[in-house]
Write a protein that holds these residues in place. Structure first.
Motif, short mmCIF file in Angstrom:
data_model
loop_
_atom_site.label_atom_id
_atom_site.label_comp_id
_atom_site.label_asym_id
_atom_site.label_seq_id
_atom_site.Cartn_x
_atom_site.Cartn_y
_atom_site.Cartn_z
N UNK A 328 35.11 25.98 63.82
CA UNK A 328 35.98 25.70 62.67
C UNK A 328 37.02 26.81 62.49
N UNK A 329 36.56 28.06 62.44
CA UNK A 329 37.50 29.16 62.21
C UNK A 329 38.43 29.36 63.41
N UNK A 330 37.96 29.09 64.60
CA UNK A 330 38.83 29.18 65.77
C UNK A 330 40.00 28.22 65.65
N UNK A 331 39.70 26.95 65.32
CA UNK A 331 40.77 25.95 65.19
C UNK A 331 41.64 26.21 63.96
N UNK A 332 41.01 26.69 62.89
CA UNK A 332 41.76 26.98 61.66
C UNK A 332 42.80 28.08 61.90
N UNK A 333 42.40 29.14 62.59
CA UNK A 333 43.32 30.23 62.89
C UNK A 333 44.47 29.74 63.77
N UNK A 334 44.12 28.93 64.78
CA UNK A 334 45.15 28.40 65.67
C UNK A 334 46.17 27.55 64.91
N UNK A 335 45.69 26.83 63.91
CA UNK A 335 46.55 25.89 63.19
C UNK A 335 47.34 26.56 62.06
N UNK A 336 46.73 27.55 61.40
CA UNK A 336 47.29 27.99 60.12
C UNK A 336 47.51 29.50 59.99
N UNK A 337 46.76 30.30 60.75
CA UNK A 337 46.80 31.74 60.52
C UNK A 337 47.27 32.49 61.77
N UNK A 338 48.53 32.36 62.08
CA UNK A 338 49.08 33.01 63.27
C UNK A 338 49.05 34.54 63.16
N UNK A 339 48.97 35.05 61.93
CA UNK A 339 48.97 36.51 61.75
C UNK A 339 47.61 37.13 62.08
N UNK A 340 46.57 36.30 62.22
CA UNK A 340 45.23 36.81 62.54
C UNK A 340 45.06 36.87 64.05
N UNK A 341 44.53 37.98 64.53
CA UNK A 341 44.19 38.13 65.95
C UNK A 341 42.92 37.31 66.19
N UNK A 342 43.09 36.16 66.79
CA UNK A 342 41.97 35.23 66.93
C UNK A 342 40.81 35.83 67.72
N UNK A 343 41.12 36.46 68.84
CA UNK A 343 40.06 37.01 69.69
C UNK A 343 39.25 38.07 68.95
N UNK A 344 39.93 38.96 68.26
CA UNK A 344 39.23 40.02 67.52
C UNK A 344 38.42 39.43 66.37
N UNK A 345 39.01 38.46 65.68
CA UNK A 345 38.32 37.81 64.56
C UNK A 345 37.02 37.16 65.03
N UNK A 346 37.10 36.37 66.09
CA UNK A 346 35.92 35.65 66.56
C UNK A 346 34.87 36.58 67.14
N UNK A 347 35.32 37.65 67.78
CA UNK A 347 34.38 38.63 68.30
C UNK A 347 33.61 39.28 67.16
N UNK A 348 34.31 39.60 66.10
CA UNK A 348 33.67 40.20 64.93
C UNK A 348 32.78 39.19 64.22
N UNK A 349 33.20 37.92 64.23
CA UNK A 349 32.40 36.87 63.62
C UNK A 349 31.03 36.79 64.30
N UNK A 350 31.01 36.89 65.62
CA UNK A 350 29.75 36.83 66.37
C UNK A 350 28.87 38.03 66.02
N UNK A 351 29.46 39.20 65.93
CA UNK A 351 28.69 40.42 65.72
C UNK A 351 28.24 40.60 64.27
N UNK A 352 28.94 39.99 63.34
CA UNK A 352 28.71 40.25 61.92
C UNK A 352 27.30 39.86 61.48
N UNK A 353 26.68 40.70 60.67
CA UNK A 353 25.37 40.40 60.10
C UNK A 353 25.50 39.74 58.73
N UNK A 354 26.69 39.79 58.16
CA UNK A 354 26.96 39.11 56.89
C UNK A 354 28.30 38.39 57.02
N UNK A 355 28.26 37.16 57.50
CA UNK A 355 29.49 36.44 57.79
C UNK A 355 30.23 36.03 56.52
#
Length: 602
Positions: A328-355
């Motif tokens: 969901x967040x991968x597609x959302x960033x691609x569609x709406x949030x060009x200012x977010x670094x998708x790769x970094x965001x998703x990598x942190x999403x995987x590692x996060x203990x409190x999403x």
């Protein structure tokens, strides 16, 4: 060697093909008897059924032929998928030669169908008949095949063989493969009560059954009908009662879909406990061999969890939810949030203990946060059901590689084999399997990923706007009013608004319940001990019946050469109703080849 295949639907036909190709190579003689009271296609895929009923898979995602992607020991014998076959001259000639009652509709469908369309069930049934005739025409000399249109009432172990009992005769066989589908059950207390009420008051009450067999011939125009259930059977019933009665849709200049009644429609009142229809499938953008890759249920995760009961139910649900949210967040960033670094965001999403905290600290707007209560229909944050439906089909139209929600829901499809692996390895304890898998996960998966094509959601929206369909608020209630002699329904959230009708349909397939089945075959197998109910041992000496059955070599009278797969095993296995998909290492092909290999080695 004599082998009996019970059930001539897709799984039975694929098993037939696997046996034929294996024995073509080893040149040993084999006699195969294929049995189904409905003939090729089985009960569900008969050609001459309402043509407006469609499949729930894209036409190019269905095939009965193996291909090089299938990891199996048997020979690969390629052939056309349903879509590829539909575009051949042979398909047209086959339909014309057999003179089906719906020949005109089938030929029109061949002319216009596109890869990502949803074929009619009639067309898939036709493909299955062609597939069978193709096998017959190419049988090697050492394979003898017989098709019997009859019902099997019992299979009995007799020394090293089995005795197959039909309606008026029996025969011996060396191996039996049962590929059965959904079978009716004895009525529940409520269903029995409603049936008696309907008979007393000369009403119509339809218990759970296959929707293509609904007979609405006695339902008059403008008559009120109550439909309980908002799943696939509901959409089938609505389609038969609208388009099937001459109504049609057009698209206005503003692209809004509008329904034009024929005047023959009934007044449809529908509802369910949840109060929301299943989410629609998104427009397909994927190739047949393309899936979103998992980031939580990975090979490394499975390597760390090998022992039965080593995974908690809560952690399993959390992992599945994480897979869905990631997409969901991968597609959302691609569609709406060009200012977010998708790769970094998703990598942190995987590692996060409190999403939750991670998302709140990100640039994602609060209105775009993933909300499980909302997507599962547990909250009523939307202003109206119509707005909810519009949001659903609008996102679905964006496609399963673009739409944030529809891509996320589609991830549940892409991880099916991984979930099956969790079930096969029994990684959940019996307690957690019952609570978190059979109850929570199966319900969520059905609601989110097993819904109808998005076109059906848009059509429902138009039908509601046209006043043909009324959907109750959540917590649907049903009563038999003894004073009026009618069925009455309403929402527990809106008790004053009530509807009465002399026609009630339980819009769902029969539940999988071995102990309540009306099938002579399954009851006989249970009585003889060849199969047993699959149950879970819970604390306090409690036994939970899953409804499924299982063969067990420890069970008296069981033995080699008996294979039971598909719908009745649901509980011990999971999601057994899908047709095989080409170029995707499909489990149906794998299982069928393994069965054929075991028979070959008897």
């Amino acid at each position: 060697m004599h082998v009996t295949l019970i059930g001539a639907g897709p799984r039975g036909l694929v098993t037939l093909e696997r046996l034929t190709e294996r024995y073509r190579l080893n040149q040993e003689k084999i006699n195969i008897t294929l049995i189904d009271p409905h003939g090729v296609g089985g009960r569900v895929w008969q050609v001459e059924q309402p043509h407006e009923l469609i499949m729930n898979s894209n036409v190019n995602f269905v095939s009965l032929f193996t291909d090089s992607s299938v990891q199996m020991n048997g020979p690969v014998t390629p052939g056309p998928s349903l879509y590829e076959w539909s575009k051949t001259a042979e398909a047209k000639e086959f339909i014309e030669d057999l003179h089906f009652d719906n020949e005109e509709y089938l030929l029109k469908e061949l002319a216009i169908i596109q890869p990502n369309n949803y074929a009619s069930r009639s067309l898939y049934g036709t493909y299955q008949k062609w597939f069978y005739e193709h096998l017959v025409a190419n049988l090697p000399d050492n394979v003898h095949l017989e098709l019997i249109k009859d019902e099997v009432y019992n299979v009995i172990k007799s020394n090293e063989q089995y005795v197959v009992e039909l309606n008026n005769h029996f025969f011996k066989t060396d191996a039996v493969v049962m590929s059965l589908g959904h079978i009716e059950n004895f009525p529940t207390p409520e269903e029995s009560s409603f049936s008696k009420f309907a008979k007393k008051n000369k009403l119509t009450y339809v218990t759970p059954t296959h929707p293509q067999e609904y007979d609405f011939s006695d339902l008059q125009a403008q008559q009120t009908i109550i439909i309980r259930g908002l799943g696939l059977s509901f959409f089938d019933a609505v389609t038969m009662l609208t388009q099937g009665r001459g109504g049609h849709f057009t698209r206005e200049a503003n692209q809004q879909l509008v329904y034009h009644p024929s005047g023959n429609e009934p007044q449809i009142i529908a509802g369910s406990r949840r109060g929301f229809p299943f989410h629609g499938k998104g427009t397909n953008q994927k190739q047949t061999n393309e899936n979103d890759q998992p980031h939580f249920l990975t090979a490394n995760w499975f390597a760390k969890h090998t022992k039965p009961g080593s995974v908690s139910g809560e952690s399993f649900i959390a992992l599945v939810h994480s897979e869905v949210e990631y997409v969901y967040y991968q597609r959302l960033i691609q569609m709406k949030y060009s200012s977010i670094n998708q790769e970094a965001f998703l990598d942190e999403f995987i590692k996060s203990t409190d999403r939750t905290e991670f998302i709140q600290d990100s640039l994602i707007e609060p209105s775009d946060y993933w909300n499980w209560d909302y997507v599962l229909g547990h909250t009523n944050t939307q202003n109206s059901l119509v707005e909810y439906l519009i949001h659903d089909y609008t996102d679905a139209k964006l496609g399963n590689k673009t739409g944030p929600f529809t891509s996320a829901f589609d991830m549940l499809h892409d991880i099916r084999d991984l979930v099956r692996q969790v079930v096969k390895l029994e990684l959940l304890s019996p307690v957690d399997y019952q609570k978190y898998f059979l109850n929570q996960f199966k319900s969520e998966n059905s609601f989110l990923s097993v819904g109808p094509p998005e076109s059906r959601i848009e059509e429902l929206t138009a039908l509601i706007s046209a006043g043909i369909v009324t959907v109750l608020k959540p917590r649907m209630q049903l009563n038999a009013n003894q004073q009026t002699g009618k069925f009455v329904t309403f929402s527990a959230l809106d008790v004053p608004t009530q509807y009465s009708a002399s026609y009630l349909v339980e819009a769902r397939l029969p539940a999988i319940n071995a102990n309540k089945t009306t099938s002579y075959l399954i009851k006989s197998l249970l009585n003889s001990g060849i199969v047993k109910p699959y149950s879970l041992k819970l604390p306090g000496q409690i036994t939970y019946q899953t409804g499924g059955i299982v063969t067990d070599k420890k069970v008296k009278n069981s033995g080699k050469g008996l294979f039971f797969w598909g719908v009745p095993t649901e509980g011990k296995s999971w999601f057994t109703t899908v047709s095989p998909r080409p170029n995707n290492n499909d489990k149906v092909f794998i299982d069928a080849d393994q069965i054929a290999e075991k028979i070959e080695n008897l």
